[in-house]
Enzyme design. Structure first.
Site, PDB file in Angstrom:
ATOM      1  CG  ASN A   9      -1.876   1.182   1.411  1.00 29.77           C
ATOM      2  OD1 ASN A   9      -1.775   1.925   0.728  1.00 29.77           O
ATOM      3  ND2 ASN A   9      -2.269   1.361   2.562  1.00 29.77           N
ATOM      4  CD1 TRP A  10       3.403   0.865  -3.040  1.00 27.05           C
ATOM      5  CD2 TRP A  10       3.862   2.361  -4.778  1.00 27.05           C
ATOM      6  NE1 TRP A  10       4.254   0.175  -3.841  1.00 27.05           N
ATOM      7  CE2 TRP A  10       4.467   1.206  -4.912  1.00 27.05           C
ATOM      8  CE3 TRP A  10       3.951   3.361  -5.484  1.00 27.05           C
ATOM      9  CZ2 TRP A  10       5.121   0.869  -6.154  1.00 27.05           C
ATOM     10  CZ3 TRP A  10       4.480   2.956  -6.882  1.00 27.05           C
ATOM     11  CH2 TRP A  10       5.310   1.721  -7.062  1.00 27.05           C
ATOM     12  CE  LYS A  11      -0.241   3.220   4.812  1.00 28.44           C
ATOM     13  NZ  LYS A  11      -0.068   3.316   6.402  1.00 28.44           N
ATOM     14  CG  HIS A  95      -5.865   2.089   5.201  1.00 31.92           C
ATOM     15  ND1 HIS A  95      -5.372   3.024   6.050  1.00 31.92           N
ATOM     16  CD2 HIS A  95      -4.881   1.432   5.037  1.00 31.92           C
ATOM     17  CE1 HIS A  95      -4.266   2.814   6.550  1.00 31.92           C
ATOM     18  NE2 HIS A  95      -3.844   1.570   6.025  1.00 31.92           N
ATOM     19  CD  GLU A  97      -3.207   5.798   6.818  1.00 29.49           C
ATOM     20  OE1 GLU A  97      -3.077   5.693   5.451  1.00 29.49           O
ATOM     21  OE2 GLU A  97      -2.102   5.042   7.563  1.00 29.49           O
ATOM     22  CD  GLU A 167      -3.717  -2.340   7.277  1.00 34.07           C
ATOM     23  OE1 GLU A 167      -2.418  -2.604   6.884  1.00 34.07           O
ATOM     24  OE2 GLU A 167      -4.196  -1.162   7.103  1.00 34.07           O
ATOM     25  N   GLY A 173       2.453   2.396  10.803  1.00 29.63           N
ATOM     26  CA  GLY A 173       3.195   3.192  10.583  1.00 29.63           C
ATOM     27  C   GLY A 173       3.927   3.691  11.947  1.00 29.63           C
ATOM     28  CB  SER A 212       5.055  -1.519  12.210  1.00 33.72           C
ATOM     29  OG  SER A 212       4.429  -0.237  12.504  1.00 33.72           O
ATOM     30  N   GLY A 233       2.783  -1.040   4.450  1.00 33.45           N
ATOM     31  CA  GLY A 233       2.749   0.348   4.087  1.00 33.45           C
ATOM     32  C   GLY A 233       4.323   0.761   3.732  1.00 33.45           C
ATOM     33  N   GLY A 234       5.141   1.267   4.680  1.00 34.99           N
ATOM     34  CA  GLY A 234       6.106   1.827   4.551  1.00 34.99           C
ATOM     35  C   GLY A 234       7.249   0.913   3.798  1.00 34.99           C
TER      36      GLY A 234
HETATM   37  P1  PGA Z   1       2.683   0.195   7.556  1.00 31.83           P
HETATM   38  O1  PGA Z   1       1.344   0.454   6.881  1.00 31.83           O
HETATM   39  O2  PGA Z   1       3.293  -1.165   6.913  1.00 31.83           O
HETATM   40  O3  PGA Z   1       3.487   1.551   7.272  1.00 31.83           O
HETATM   41  O4  PGA Z   1       2.471   0.189   9.009  1.00 31.83           O
HETATM   42  C1  PGA Z   1       0.201  -0.332   6.747  1.00 31.83           C
HETATM   43  C2  PGA Z   1      -1.018  -0.001   6.057  1.00 31.83           C
HETATM   44  O5  PGA Z   1      -1.481   0.818   6.506  1.00 31.83           O
HETATM   45  O6  PGA Z   1      -1.410  -0.828   5.365  1.00 31.83           O
END
Ligand code: PGA
Length: 255
Positions: A9-11, A95, A97, A167, A173, A212, A233-234
């Site tokens: 997930n590149w966000k 998600h 967010e 999640e 994050g 994470s 994500g990251g």
């Molecule tokens: P993260 O994000 O790996 O940076 O914690 C995961 C996500 O929000 O899908």
């Protein structure tokens, strides 16, 4: 036997340059990997370019959101048919967010789930509790409520060939992943919750862990029987780290 899925997930990250470079590096790192499905979800602006660069590879295209409408006066939105048209396969919905910054409700997310199924796309339904909910012992109740929004409106069969991403918000994050045992307990709860309605559907649904996940902790997470891959994500922005995670899933789930 469930096939694991690791999805990046590149966000809100990327550029034309990054799409070119990251996909080239991923193709190189992952060319010989079998046994784990892989997808990346770049920002919507780059989906077409990403699809072009993914051509002929086993890496599938994903997207980070979808609207509930198929066409019309909905400025700024992107429809399921459009995502299908450009070759996306896995679509992230719900998600945390988006639940937080865009006030997306369980009911709206269930509508998105339905529209994706109708279009023949695969929803990646994100669920998970906040830190306060976790500390209050509400993790299972929150996950059940988020799943029930889909179960009660569409029925258990709607989960056929779909993905759930557990999640925990406190892990996203933050560098503070759930432990393998913590995550496994919630994944089993989610599967058992669906099994109360339909055991066969529960058995085949892919339940990813997200929050994470990195090159160092992935392998241990994947040893757990109900963790079927990861939403990353990251670490999905770095080809080497993402490749380590994909290879760990392939290795852990073989046979
Ligand atoms: P993260 O994000 O790996 O940076 O914690 C995961 C996500 O929000 O899908």
């Amino acid at each position: 036997m469930r096939h694991p899925l690791v999805m990046g997930n590149w966000k809100l990250n990327g550029s034309k340059h990054m799409v070119n470079d990251l996909i080239a590096a991923l193709r190189n790192e992952l060319s010989s990997v079998v046994g784990c499905d892989v997808a990346i979800a770049p920002p919507v602006t780059y989906l077409d370019l990403a699809k072009h660069h993914l051509g002929g590879s086993r890496i599938a295209l994903g997207a980070q959101n979808v609207d509930t409408h198929l066409s019309g006066a909905y400025t700024g939105e992107v429809s399921a048919e459009m995502l299908k048209d450009i070759g996306a396969k896995y679509i992230i919905i719900g998600h945390s967010e988006r639940r937080t910054y865009h006030k997306e409700s369980d009911a709206l997310i269930a509508e998105k789930f339905a529209i994706l199924k109708e279009a023949g796309l695969i929803p990646v339904l994100c669920i998970g509790e906040s830190e306060a909910e976790n500390e209050a012992g509400q993790t299972e109740a929150v996950c059940a409520r988020q799943i029930d929004a889909v179960l009660n409106s569409l029925g258990a069969k709607a989960f056929e060939n779909t993905v759930i991403a557990y999640e925990p918000i406190w892990a996203i994050g933050t560098g503070k992943s759930a432990t393998p045992a913590q995550a496994q307990a919630v994944h089993k709860f989610i599967r058992d919750h669906i099994a109360k309605h339909d055991a066969a559907i529960a058995e085949q649904v892919i339940i990813q862990y997200g929050g994470s996940v990195n090159a160092a902790n992935a392998a241990e997470l994947f040893t757990q029987p109900d963790i079927d891959g990861a939403l990353v994500g990251g670490a999905s922005l770095k080809a080497d780290a993402f490749a380590v995670i994909v290879k760990a899933a392939a290795e852990a789930k073989q046979g």
